[in-house]
Structure formats: structure tokens, C-alpha cells
Motif scaffolding. Structure first.
Motif, PDB file in Angstrom:
ATOM      1  N   PHE A 186       1.576 -13.715   8.091  1.00 54.52           N
ATOM      2  CA  PHE A 186       1.516 -14.814   7.511  1.00 54.52           C
ATOM      3  C   PHE A 186       2.399 -15.491   6.388  1.00 54.52           C
ATOM      4  O   PHE A 186       2.361 -14.693   5.366  1.00 54.52           O
ATOM      5  CB  PHE A 186       0.219 -15.693   7.612  1.00 54.52           C
ATOM      6  N   GLY A 187       1.869 -17.106   6.035  1.00 50.94           N
ATOM      7  CA  GLY A 187       2.492 -17.541   4.363  1.00 50.94           C
ATOM      8  C   GLY A 187       1.385 -18.193   4.437  1.00 50.94           C
ATOM      9  O   GLY A 187       0.417 -18.811   4.828  1.00 50.94           O
ATOM     10  N   PHE A 188       1.745 -19.122   2.950  1.00 50.39           N
ATOM     11  CA  PHE A 188       1.286 -19.261   2.108  1.00 50.39           C
ATOM     12  C   PHE A 188       2.199 -20.591   0.923  1.00 50.39           C
ATOM     13  O   PHE A 188       3.171 -19.504  -0.027  1.00 50.39           O
ATOM     14  CB  PHE A 188       0.017 -18.991   2.123  1.00 50.39           C
ATOM     15  N   ASN A 189       1.614 -21.078   0.079  1.00 49.70           N
ATOM     16  CA  ASN A 189       2.606 -21.266  -0.883  1.00 49.70           C
ATOM     17  C   ASN A 189       1.733 -21.710  -2.390  1.00 49.70           C
ATOM     18  O   ASN A 189       0.227 -21.862  -1.776  1.00 49.70           O
ATOM     19  CB  ASN A 189       3.264 -22.867  -0.970  1.00 49.70           C
ATOM     20  N   VAL A 194       6.730 -19.194  -2.607  1.00 47.11           N
ATOM     21  CA  VAL A 194       6.175 -18.676  -1.445  1.00 47.11           C
ATOM     22  C   VAL A 194       5.584 -17.587  -1.458  1.00 47.11           C
ATOM     23  O   VAL A 194       7.306 -16.859  -2.231  1.00 47.11           O
ATOM     24  CB  VAL A 194       7.291 -19.328  -0.092  1.00 47.11           C
ATOM     25  N   TYR A 195       4.917 -17.440  -0.978  1.00 47.62           N
ATOM     26  CA  TYR A 195       4.301 -15.798  -0.369  1.00 47.62           C
ATOM     27  C   TYR A 195       4.234 -15.743   1.258  1.00 47.62           C
ATOM     28  O   TYR A 195       3.863 -15.916   1.556  1.00 47.62           O
ATOM     29  CB  TYR A 195       3.089 -15.774  -0.766  1.00 47.62           C
ATOM     30  N   ILE A 196       4.845 -14.745   1.400  1.00 46.17           N
ATOM     31  CA  ILE A 196       4.974 -14.194   3.157  1.00 46.17           C
ATOM     32  C   ILE A 196       4.534 -12.932   3.405  1.00 46.17           C
ATOM     33  O   ILE A 196       4.577 -11.735   1.827  1.00 46.17           O
ATOM     34  CB  ILE A 196       6.216 -14.056   3.474  1.00 46.17           C
ATOM     35  N   VAL A 197       3.416 -12.297   3.536  1.00 47.31           N
ATOM     36  CA  VAL A 197       2.451 -11.891   3.933  1.00 47.31           C
ATOM     37  C   VAL A 197       2.551 -10.479   5.139  1.00 47.31           C
ATOM     38  O   VAL A 197       2.711 -11.618   6.375  1.00 47.31           O
ATOM     39  CB  VAL A 197       0.536 -11.967   4.424  1.00 47.31           C
ATOM     40  N   ILE A 198       2.859  -9.721   5.434  1.00 43.89           N
ATOM     41  CA  ILE A 198       4.145  -8.395   6.481  1.00 43.89           C
ATOM     42  C   ILE A 198       3.214  -7.567   6.845  1.00 43.89           C
ATOM     43  O   ILE A 198       2.601  -7.387   5.878  1.00 43.89           O
ATOM     44  CB  ILE A 198       5.404  -8.737   6.333  1.00 43.89           C
ATOM     45  N   ASP A 199       2.835  -7.389   8.209  1.00 43.65           N
ATOM     46  CA  ASP A 199       1.885  -7.039   8.289  1.00 43.65           C
ATOM     47  C   ASP A 199       2.595  -4.847   8.667  1.00 43.65           C
ATOM     48  O   ASP A 199       3.232  -5.640   9.536  1.00 43.65           O
ATOM     49  CB  ASP A 199       1.806  -6.528   9.806  1.00 43.65           C
ATOM     50  N   PHE A 200       2.490  -4.644   7.590  1.00 42.93           N
ATOM     51  CA  PHE A 200       3.365  -3.157   7.825  1.00 42.93           C
ATOM     52  C   PHE A 200       3.291  -2.262   8.469  1.00 42.93           C
ATOM     53  O   PHE A 200       4.568  -2.014   9.167  1.00 42.93           O
ATOM     54  CB  PHE A 200       3.125  -2.543   6.603  1.00 42.93           C
ATOM     55  N   ASP A 204       5.394  -8.574  12.393  1.00 41.31           N
ATOM     56  CA  ASP A 204       5.973  -9.631  13.508  1.00 41.31           C
ATOM     57  C   ASP A 204       7.181 -10.151  13.340  1.00 41.31           C
ATOM     58  O   ASP A 204       7.498 -10.582  12.343  1.00 41.31           O
ATOM     59  CB  ASP A 204       4.441 -10.511  13.498  1.00 41.31           C
ATOM     60  N   ASP A 205       8.302  -9.349  13.504  1.00 45.57           N
ATOM     61  CA  ASP A 205       9.664  -9.889  12.948  1.00 45.57           C
ATOM     62  C   ASP A 205      10.599 -11.193  13.210  1.00 45.57           C
ATOM     63  O   ASP A 205      11.103 -11.992  12.411  1.00 45.57           O
ATOM     64  CB  ASP A 205      10.840  -8.944  13.516  1.00 45.57           C
ATOM     65  N   LEU A 211       9.073 -18.365   9.026  1.00 46.24           N
ATOM     66  CA  LEU A 211       8.602 -18.151   7.768  1.00 46.24           C
ATOM     67  C   LEU A 211       9.202 -18.690   6.641  1.00 46.24           C
ATOM     68  O   LEU A 211       9.224 -19.127   5.531  1.00 46.24           O
ATOM     69  CB  LEU A 211       6.990 -17.348   7.157  1.00 46.24           C
ATOM     70  N   LEU A 212      10.487 -17.439   6.737  1.00 46.40           N
ATOM     71  CA  LEU A 212      11.880 -17.428   5.772  1.00 46.40           C
ATOM     72  C   LEU A 212      12.571 -18.949   6.075  1.00 46.40           C
ATOM     73  O   LEU A 212      12.805 -19.485   5.029  1.00 46.40           O
ATOM     74  CB  LEU A 212      12.418 -16.003   5.316  1.00 46.40           C
ATOM     75  N   LYS A 213      12.910 -19.122   6.854  1.00 47.89           N
ATOM     76  CA  LYS A 213      13.274 -20.360   6.781  1.00 47.89           C
ATOM     77  C   LYS A 213      12.387 -21.696   6.838  1.00 47.89           C
ATOM     78  O   LYS A 213      13.496 -22.761   6.392  1.00 47.89           O
ATOM     79  CB  LYS A 213      13.937 -20.398   9.031  1.00 47.89           C
TER      80      LYS A 213
END
Length: 383
Positions: A186-189, A194-200, A204-205, A211-213
Motif C-alpha cells: 500500500f502507499g501513503f503520503n 510518497v511512501y510505498i510499502v511492499i510485502d516482501f 504485488d507487482d 502506486l509509482l504511477k
């Protein structure tokens, strides 16, 4: 957040807050409001924590593993963590709470929040619930964000443990962030960043690319992920990185490396039980990675002792471990050599403690406090 409430909480070190002192959903969202132009803020961060408590039966009743050697190793970790959480970790958390000031927006934890190794859905959920409440009581009412680590998804049945995490944590993160979170990626600001949190473990590619876009134009892009994106120097686990454990996915690994580089991303992560900086240039941009560690398993880990500090040393430990296995040596050397030319700064230490991320127009730094040190042990300039 109401300044009177903040001052009230900070005066008590955020310990033992009454229910009325907890942030509401609206107040949690308020913490992430866009800052004024040029306003500086900070985030208090913990690395891996591997929370556990006695008696062993509290969380680990019914835990087994089909591999007796692996189970024995896991039970050694459980004993280590219980000992660590009796004294050292509470002291470290008390120190981390003192880092909170009126410019602190949130607190983060870099995954492996718990030891895991639970026997059922209920025990795993309880372990997650207990530690998030523990962290909130220690660090205060500001939003608390954690990212999924491999231990957070580990039990007699990893599928059951994962189901427990996916059932509990997105709801809890929704409460913390004041916005709906439905996934473990998920992401938030925070202000313009921006902070993009990724399940290692289960990235979820498609969600990461989305989220980057959606966040194009952010001042700073932070990737928050449990495992690193660069190979790390370990005798056994050097390639346990985002999309890197298997040789079957080098294209995916390189694809996301390029996406992050083009955003000049700052990666905040844990997993390796080290305090480590890698500053890498390539793929048309730059990635600066900061690994953080809060596994204060031995008193001496409060001391910041640099194990490696030059690009030439990068990979030394792993390659020494496989020097008698020519095929493995060449494969592993090729992986480190793929990254080595782009590294401009590198340092690695086994030190553990707490961290303070400072963000402003002028740049991004991280202050590291070894163990429960009252003074900054080391400062890392990320931007």
C-alpha cells in the motif's frame, strides 16, 4: 493532532496512555496532511524487532515443523527473543519514545515485527495484536506503520500465519493511517513525499507499479520493504532480496530496480540484522538503501562497529564462505559484480538500536541510536 494532547503525551514518554488519549481515525489522517512548503518533519523507526514473550505457551502452543533441525533453530530464536524482550528491547523502546518531538509525523517498523512460529490462526493474530498495542503504548499516539516480514508470515502452517496477517494488519493500518488499506502492499503520503510499502514475501507487482504511477511528481519517493533490494553480504542469505532469491526472476528484479532508480528512490528496510548504507547509481538514476536493525540480542550490539566500509569489501563474507565451491562462487561473484560498479558509498555494521529519519527540502538523513544510547551514535546522509 491537538498540541495540548501531544504535549501531554510527550511529557509522560507516551507510556500508559488512557483510551481517551489515543488518536482518532481523523487525527491519524491529520498527521499525514500536506506540510507547508519547506517544512521539515521526522519519523521514528525501528528495524526488525522479533517480538516474543514468556511463557512460551503464550504464542507457540502447537507450533511444530516437519524439519526437526529447522524447528530446533526456530526454538533457539524464540529463547533469544524472549530474553531480549525482558530488558534490552523495553529500554530501546523507551529511548525511541524520547526521539518523538513536535515535528514527528509517524513511527515505522521494518518488518519481522514478531517472531512468528505460531501454531494456529488465533495465536498468530494475538501475537500481532499484542505487539502493535505494545508499540503504540511505548511510542505514543502518532500513526504506527509496519511492513510484512518473513517472520510475520511464519508458523506451523505459513499459509495460516499469512492468512492471519492479511486478515488483521490491513485493518489495523487503516486505523493508523486514517485511510482504507486493503492489501499488505500500500502507499501513503507525508506532505509532498510518497511512501510505498511492499510485502516482501508476496510482492504485488501490479500494485507497486500503480502506486509509482499515481505518485509521480513526489518530492521524495520512499520504498518501505522488509528485505533489501541490493544483495547483502551474508555467508548464507546474500540473495534473499526483493525478487532475487531465485535465478528464475532476474528480469523482474532488474525491472523494479530500474523503476526505483528512475524515481531516485530511498529504500528503507530491515531483514539482515545490520545497520547498513548502500548508495547506488545506475539504470538512469539513483537508489539509496538504508537497512535498520533493532534485534538487540547482545549488549555489545549497542556499539557501532563497522565491519565493511568500502566497495571493495562488498560481498567479501559471502564469497569467502563459498570459495571452495567454484560454480557457486562464480554465480555469487557475478551477482555482486552486477551492482558493484554503481555503488558510491557503502558501510555495514551489526549494530542494533533505533533510528530517526529527518526529511526536508534540504535533504534526508537518518540518526542512529545504538541500543538505548542517549546520544546520536551515527548519522547517515541519504540525500
Amino acid at each position: 493532532m491537538d498540541r495540548r494532547k501531544f504535549l501531554k503525551c510527550s511529557a509522560t514518554g507516551f507510556i500508559g496512555l488512557a483510551v481517551s488519549d489515543k488518536l482518532s481515525l481523523a487525527e491519524a489522517g491529520e498527521c499525514r496532511k500536506k506540510a507547508k512548503a519547506g517544512e521539515a518533519y521526522n519519523v521514528v523507526i525501528l528495524g526488525d524487532t522479533h517480538f516474543d514473550a514468556e511463557p512460551v505457551e503464550l504464542y507457540h502452543t502447537g507450533y511444530t515443523d516437519p524439519n526437526p533441525t529447522r524447528e530446533a533453530n526456530h526454538r533457539k530464536e524464540i529463547a533469544r527473543n524472549i530474553a531480549m524482550w525482558k530488558e534490552r528491547c523495553p529500554k530501546m523502546l523507551k529511548r525511541a519514545a524520547c526521539l518523538v518531538d513536535d515535528s514527528t509525523k509517524m513511527s515505522f517498523q521494518m518488518g519481522d515485527l514478531i517472531q512468528g512460529d505460531t501454531g494456529d490462526f488465533e495465536s498468530h493474530t494475538k501475537m500481532l495484536h499484542d505487539v502493535v498495542n505494545y508499540m503504540k503504548d511505548a511510542l505514543g499516539p502518532l500513526p504506527f506503520v509496519t511492513v510484512a516480514g518473513n517472520h510475520d508470515l511464519r508458523g506451523t502452517s505459513d499459509a495460516v500465519a499469512t492468512s492471519a496477517y492479511e486478515s488483521y494488519m490491513p485493518k489495523r493500518m487503516s486505523e493508523e493511517l486514517g485511510k482504507e488499506i486493503t492489501k499488505t502492499t500500500f502507499g501513503f503520503n507525508i506532505g509532498p513525499d510518497v511512501y510505498i510499502v511492499i510485502d516482501f514475501t508476496h510482492p504485488d507487482d501490479a500494485e507497486v507499479e500503480k502506486l509509482l504511477k499515481e505518485s509521480e511528481g513526489a518530492r521524495y519517493t520512499f520504498i518501505v520493504v522488509h528485505g533489501p533490494v541490493f544483495p547483502y553480504d551474508s555467508a548464507k542469505y546474500h540473495d534473499w532480496i526483493l525478487h532475487g532469491r531465485s535465478d528464475k526472476t532476474p528480469e523482474t528484479r532488474r525491472h523494479f530496480r530500474e523503476l526505483f532508480a528512475k524515481r531516485n528512490a530511498i529504500v528503507l528496510c530491515g531483514h539482515t540484522h545490520t545497520t547498513e548504507l548502500v548508495d547506488w547509481y545506475g539504470d538512469g538514476g539513483r537508489i539509496t538503501q538504508m537497512i535498520m536493525n533493532s534485534v538487540w540480542a547482545k549488549d555489545e550490539l549497542a556499539e557501532y562497529k563497522v565491519v565493511e566500509s568500502s566497495v571493495e569489501e562488498y560481498g567479501r563474507i559471502r564469497l569467502a564462505a563459498v570459495k571452495d565451491k567454484p560454480a557457486t562462487y562464480e554465480k555469487d561473484k557475478a551477482l555482486f559484480d552486477e551492482y558493484r560498479p554503481g555503488i558510491k558509498r557503502y558501510s555495514m555494521s551489526y549494530a542494533a538500536g533505533s533510528y530517526k529519519l529527518k526529511v526536508s527540502d534540504a535533504g534526508v538523513t537518518v540518526d542512529f541510536y545504538g541500543g538505548d544510547s542517549t546520544r546520536v551514535t551515527e548519522t547517515f546522509v541519504l540525500r
